[in-house]
Design an enzyme around this catalytic site. Structure first.
Site, short mmCIF file in Angstrom:
data_model
loop_
_atom_site.label_atom_id
_atom_site.label_comp_id
_atom_site.label_asym_id
_atom_site.label_seq_id
_atom_site.Cartn_x
_atom_site.Cartn_y
_atom_site.Cartn_z
N GLU A 43 0.82 -1.22 0.00
CA GLU A 43 0.00 0.00 0.00
C GLU A 43 0.85 1.27 0.00
O GLU A 43 0.48 2.29 0.58
CB GLU A 43 -1.02 0.02 1.16
CG GLU A 43 -2.19 -0.90 0.91
CD GLU A 43 -3.44 -0.52 1.71
OE1 GLU A 43 -3.56 0.63 2.15
OE2 GLU A 43 -4.30 -1.40 1.87
N HIS A 260 -2.08 -1.35 10.15
CA HIS A 260 -1.54 -2.71 10.32
C HIS A 260 -0.33 -2.63 11.26
O HIS A 260 0.27 -1.57 11.43
CB HIS A 260 -1.09 -3.29 8.98
CG HIS A 260 -2.21 -3.66 8.07
ND1 HIS A 260 -2.47 -4.95 7.68
CD2 HIS A 260 -3.14 -2.89 7.45
CE1 HIS A 260 -3.51 -4.97 6.86
NE2 HIS A 260 -3.93 -3.73 6.71
#
Length: 380
Positions: A43, A260
């Protein structure tokens, strides 16, 4: 020889991700000061963020490769202290829908990236990937996509890793250890989870961690980010550490590095001079164990042509539009009714063609998946 591998989904969406620039700056500082040998990022969507990380980490990581793919890039990058001697990228055949633009997966051109790295004479294949997300567990439109991506990932690793001493997959699988995609990758590519291999394991959750500043109370704590590995029988590989190598919050800040949690695995690699047997070696053949065949059968039950949905319009939508057009032409309440009917009909035809093409592509991809399994396993 010790080898430290780090992975993190950095949550780098340009407009949607909170504190993005500050988090990237903090991450760059941590990457250069924590002694990692190889870093895998997912990402990493913004080019400016990539350029900043590359410039900031260049003194430590001399070899950096970003996997360009799709409209926005794959979002994936591998950074290494050691020479990258080969690179390959495989784009997934199914990766979301164009019209579901708010999910964004289609625009990312997701796939699996490989950097072959020469680590002091040991050939290490480092893979990174980011499977399609599940946005609604009760009505998941992307199950077929994720299963196919998992199967492609396992196949790609199995085929390309045969000549390496160590193969490592680090990334966001969007699948917990009890789900089919995780099992398909581990068993299909003969990979072992660092989580289970390490006696000194401190990992809890990698997503929606209770101590993460971006935790959504509606999200379940989960482990969906992994460092998986296998190695050649000529070598011995031990996972000495498997941990969250960064604090849950950026030091002196009230936010985390990402939504995350980062993972680090520290491997101890040596030659297998005593020919010690192990069950995590690289195998060019297919694993035909009962558990893997059960996973394959489950995958076929989940992912088949009957499970392919109409991505945009259904038969009932078509009937409704046709009825509305007929009524409008019959009643003609205003003078420009014919123009409205023409425009509506044109839009509907375009949507129907789009729907037909997308559904046909997905059906053929699923059919190919089923035939591939049939070719490999039907006579076993």
């Amino acid at each position: 020889m010790k080898l430290s591998i780090f992975t993190l989904n950095i949550w780098g969406l340009k407009f949607a991700s909170k504190d993005r620039k500050a988090r990237v700056i903090a991450l760059a500082d941590s990457l250069t000061n924590n002694g990692y040998d190889i870093v895998c990022l997912q990402e990493l969507w913004c080019e400016d963020d990539y350029k900043y990380l590359k410039a900031s980490c260049d003194s430590v990581f001399k070899y950096i490769h970003y996997f360009h793919s799709g409209l926005l890039g794959s979002g994936m990058c591998i950074m290494s202290r050691y020479p990258i001697i080969d690179v390959h990228y495989h784009s997934f055949i199914l990766n979301g829908y164009l019209h579901m633009f708010w999910h964004g997966d289609w625009f990312g051109g997701k796939g699996i990236g490989l950097c072959r790295i020469n680590v002091k004479g040991f050939i290490v294949d480092v893979y990174t990937t980011h499977l399609h997300a599940c946005y609604n567990a009760s009505n998941d439109k992307y199950t077929n996509h994720r299963v196919l991506q998992a199967y492609e990932t396992a196949n790609f690793i199995r085929v390309t890793s045969a000549g390496s001493d160590l193969a490592v997959l680090a990334g966001d699988l969007n699948s917990n250890p009890n789900e089919i995609c995780y099992k398909l990758i581990c068993l299909g590519a003969n990979l072992i989870d660092s989580y289970s291999a390490c006696l000194n394991n401190s990992i809890e959750y990698t997503y929606s961690h209770p101590k993460n500043s971006y935790k959504d109370v509606n999200e379940v704590n989960d482990r969906i980010d992994y460092i998986l590995y296998k190695f050649n029988k000529k070598n011995l590989v031990v996972v000495n550490e498997h941990r969250h190598s960064l604090p849950h919050r950026v030091p002196e800040k009230d936010f985390s590095y990402s939504d995350h949690e980062p993972i680090e695995a520290v491997f101890d690699i040596s030659t297998n001079s005593l020919n010690v047997e192990n069950n995590t070696t690289i195998d060019t053949g297919l694993i035909l164990e009962k558990e893997f065949l059960n996973v394959i059968n489950t995958s076929l039950n989940i992912c088949n042509e009957k499970a392919v949905i109409n991505p945009l319009i259904s038969l009932w939508h078509s009937i409704f539009v046709i009825i509305c057009i007929i009524l409008s032409m019959y009643l003609q309440p205003v003078s420009y009714t014919n123009t409205i009917v023409f425009i509506t009909l044109l839009i509907f035809i375009i949507m129907w063609i789009y729907n037909f093409v997308i559904k046909r592509i997905e059906q053929n991809c699923v059919r190919g998946f089923c035939h591939h399994i049939e070719t490999l396993f039907c006579n076993k």
